[in-house]
Design a protein around this motif. Structure first.
Motif, PDB file in Angstrom:
ATOM      1  N   PRO A   1       0.814  -1.216   0.000  1.00  0.00           N
ATOM      2  CA  PRO A   1       0.000   0.000   0.000  1.00  0.00           C
ATOM      3  C   PRO A   1       0.853   1.275   0.000  1.00  0.00           C
ATOM      4  N   ASN A   2       2.007   1.258   0.636  1.00  0.00           N
ATOM      5  CA  ASN A   2       2.841   2.448   0.738  1.00  0.00           C
ATOM      6  C   ASN A   2       3.560   2.757  -0.559  1.00  0.00           C
ATOM      7  N   ARG A   3       3.755   1.763  -1.389  1.00  0.00           N
ATOM      8  CA  ARG A   3       4.522   1.906  -2.610  1.00  0.00           C
ATOM      9  C   ARG A   3       3.863   2.901  -3.565  1.00  0.00           C
ATOM     10  N   TYR A   4       2.531   3.017  -3.523  1.00  0.00           N
ATOM     11  CA  TYR A   4       1.818   3.801  -4.517  1.00  0.00           C
ATOM     12  C   TYR A   4       1.340   5.157  -4.007  1.00  0.00           C
ATOM     13  N   SER A   5       1.488   5.435  -2.721  1.00  0.00           N
ATOM     14  CA  SER A   5       0.845   6.616  -2.158  1.00  0.00           C
ATOM     15  C   SER A   5       1.296   7.908  -2.825  1.00  0.00           C
ATOM     16  N   ARG A   6       2.585   8.092  -3.092  1.00  0.00           N
ATOM     17  CA  ARG A   6       3.056   9.326  -3.711  1.00  0.00           C
ATOM     18  C   ARG A   6       2.527   9.431  -5.140  1.00  0.00           C
ATOM     19  N   THR A   7       2.536   8.332  -5.860  1.00  0.00           N
ATOM     20  CA  THR A   7       2.030   8.328  -7.230  1.00  0.00           C
ATOM     21  C   THR A   7       0.553   8.687  -7.248  1.00  0.00           C
ATOM     22  N   ASP A   8      -0.219   8.141  -6.307  1.00  0.00           N
ATOM     23  CA  ASP A   8      -1.646   8.440  -6.249  1.00  0.00           C
ATOM     24  C   ASP A   8      -1.879   9.921  -6.002  1.00  0.00           C
TER      25      ASP A   8
ATOM     26  N   GLU B   1     -10.213   5.209  -6.771  1.00  0.00           N
ATOM     27  CA  GLU B   1      -9.309   4.984  -5.634  1.00  0.00           C
ATOM     28  C   GLU B   1      -9.782   3.803  -4.797  1.00  0.00           C
ATOM     29  N   ARG B   2     -11.113   3.684  -4.612  1.00  0.00           N
ATOM     30  CA  ARG B   2     -11.652   2.529  -3.867  1.00  0.00           C
ATOM     31  C   ARG B   2     -11.366   1.233  -4.624  1.00  0.00           C
ATOM     32  N   GLU B   3     -11.574   1.250  -5.935  1.00  0.00           N
ATOM     33  CA  GLU B   3     -11.266   0.067  -6.751  1.00  0.00           C
ATOM     34  C   GLU B   3      -9.797  -0.291  -6.648  1.00  0.00           C
ATOM     35  N   LEU B   4      -8.948   0.724  -6.723  1.00  0.00           N
ATOM     36  CA  LEU B   4      -7.504   0.509  -6.640  1.00  0.00           C
ATOM     37  C   LEU B   4      -7.129  -0.102  -5.295  1.00  0.00           C
ATOM     38  N   ALA B   5      -7.728   0.382  -4.222  1.00  0.00           N
ATOM     39  CA  ALA B   5      -7.451  -0.174  -2.892  1.00  0.00           C
ATOM     40  C   ALA B   5      -7.863  -1.646  -2.825  1.00  0.00           C
ATOM     41  N   LYS B   6      -9.013  -1.972  -3.403  1.00  0.00           N
ATOM     42  CA  LYS B   6      -9.456  -3.374  -3.424  1.00  0.00           C
ATOM     43  C   LYS B   6      -8.490  -4.238  -4.227  1.00  0.00           C
ATOM     44  N   GLU B   7      -8.065  -3.736  -5.377  1.00  0.00           N
ATOM     45  CA  GLU B   7      -7.134  -4.498  -6.222  1.00  0.00           C
ATOM     46  C   GLU B   7      -5.794  -4.699  -5.523  1.00  0.00           C
ATOM     47  N   ARG B   8      -5.330  -3.676  -4.811  1.00  0.00           N
ATOM     48  CA  ARG B   8      -4.068  -3.812  -4.072  1.00  0.00           C
ATOM     49  C   ARG B   8      -4.201  -4.845  -2.965  1.00  0.00           C
ATOM     50  N   GLN B   9      -5.343  -4.830  -2.291  1.00  0.00           N
ATOM     51  CA  GLN B   9      -5.577  -5.813  -1.234  1.00  0.00           C
ATOM     52  C   GLN B   9      -5.592  -7.223  -1.825  1.00  0.00           C
ATOM     53  N   GLU B  10      -6.249  -7.388  -2.947  1.00  0.00           N
ATOM     54  CA  GLU B  10      -6.288  -8.691  -3.618  1.00  0.00           C
ATOM     55  C   GLU B  10      -4.889  -9.096  -4.072  1.00  0.00           C
ATOM     56  N   ASN B  11      -4.127  -8.139  -4.596  1.00  0.00           N
ATOM     57  CA  ASN B  11      -2.762  -8.417  -5.034  1.00  0.00           C
ATOM     58  C   ASN B  11      -1.911  -8.874  -3.852  1.00  0.00           C
ATOM     59  N   ALA B  12      -2.032  -8.184  -2.712  1.00  0.00           N
ATOM     60  CA  ALA B  12      -1.267  -8.571  -1.526  1.00  0.00           C
ATOM     61  C   ALA B  12      -1.660  -9.976  -1.069  1.00  0.00           C
ATOM     62  N   ARG B  13      -2.960 -10.283  -1.135  1.00  0.00           N
ATOM     63  CA  ARG B  13      -3.436 -11.614  -0.744  1.00  0.00           C
ATOM     64  C   ARG B  13      -2.858 -12.682  -1.665  1.00  0.00           C
ATOM     65  N   LEU B  14      -2.870 -12.426  -2.967  1.00  0.00           N
ATOM     66  CA  LEU B  14      -2.347 -13.396  -3.925  1.00  0.00           C
ATOM     67  C   LEU B  14      -0.833 -13.568  -3.771  1.00  0.00           C
ATOM     68  N   MET B  15      -0.134 -12.470  -3.499  1.00  0.00           N
ATOM     69  CA  MET B  15       1.314 -12.570  -3.293  1.00  0.00           C
ATOM     70  C   MET B  15       1.622 -13.402  -2.056  1.00  0.00           C
ATOM     71  N   LYS B  16       0.824 -13.223  -0.997  1.00  0.00           N
ATOM     72  CA  LYS B  16       1.019 -14.008   0.227  1.00  0.00           C
ATOM     73  C   LYS B  16       0.756 -15.486  -0.056  1.00  0.00           C
ATOM     74  N   MET B  17      -0.299 -15.779  -0.813  1.00  0.00           N
ATOM     75  CA  MET B  17      -0.592 -17.173  -1.165  1.00  0.00           C
ATOM     76  C   MET B  17       0.552 -17.774  -1.970  1.00  0.00           C
ATOM     77  N   THR B  18       1.077 -17.015  -2.918  1.00  0.00           N
ATOM     78  CA  THR B  18       2.195 -17.489  -3.743  1.00  0.00           C
ATOM     79  C   THR B  18       3.411 -17.784  -2.883  1.00  0.00           C
ATOM     80  N   GLN B  19       3.708 -16.856  -1.967  1.00  0.00           N
ATOM     81  CA  GLN B  19       4.855 -17.042  -1.072  1.00  0.00           C
ATOM     82  C   GLN B  19       4.672 -18.297  -0.213  1.00  0.00           C
ATOM     83  N   ASP B  20       3.468 -18.478   0.334  1.00  0.00           N
ATOM     84  CA  ASP B  20       3.197 -19.664   1.150  1.00  0.00           C
ATOM     85  C   ASP B  20       3.375 -20.944   0.339  1.00  0.00           C
TER      86      ASP B  20
END
Length: 85
Positions: free
Chosen positions: A11-18, A49-68
């Motif tokens: 989430p922090n990676r995109y804040s300045r760009t947003d 912005e709400r859509e983007l937040a949801k997509e980032r949350q989904e991306n983080a979830r998928l990355m965690k699943m991949t790592q696991d």
């Protein structure tokens, strides 16, 4: 290598760009004199912005699943190696 990055960074990676994008849209809307009211543009930006937040949350979830799963694969490879010996 990005799969090993902590998901808190996502989430922090995109804040300045947003913020830059939001400022640019606001500036463009104010200077263009378009027929679309600023309120409609602001609502659309908030919606995106709400859509983007949801997509980032989904991306983080998928990355965690991949790592696991990668960790599980590594453990299973080690177990296979031990069994083969």
């Amino acid at each position: 290598s990005t799969a090993n990055a902590p998901e808190e960074d996502a989430p922090n990676r995109y804040s300045r760009t947003d913020r830059t994008a939001y400022s640019r849209y606001s500036r463009d809307a104010n200077s263009s004199g378009s027929s679309v009211p600023n309120n409609a543009l602001e609502n659309r930006i908030e919606e995106l912005e709400r859509e983007l937040a949801k997509e980032r949350q989904e991306n983080a979830r998928l990355m965690k699943m991949t790592q696991d799963k990668e960790e599980l694969i590594g453990k299973l490879k080690e177990e296979i190696d031990l069994l083969n010996r």
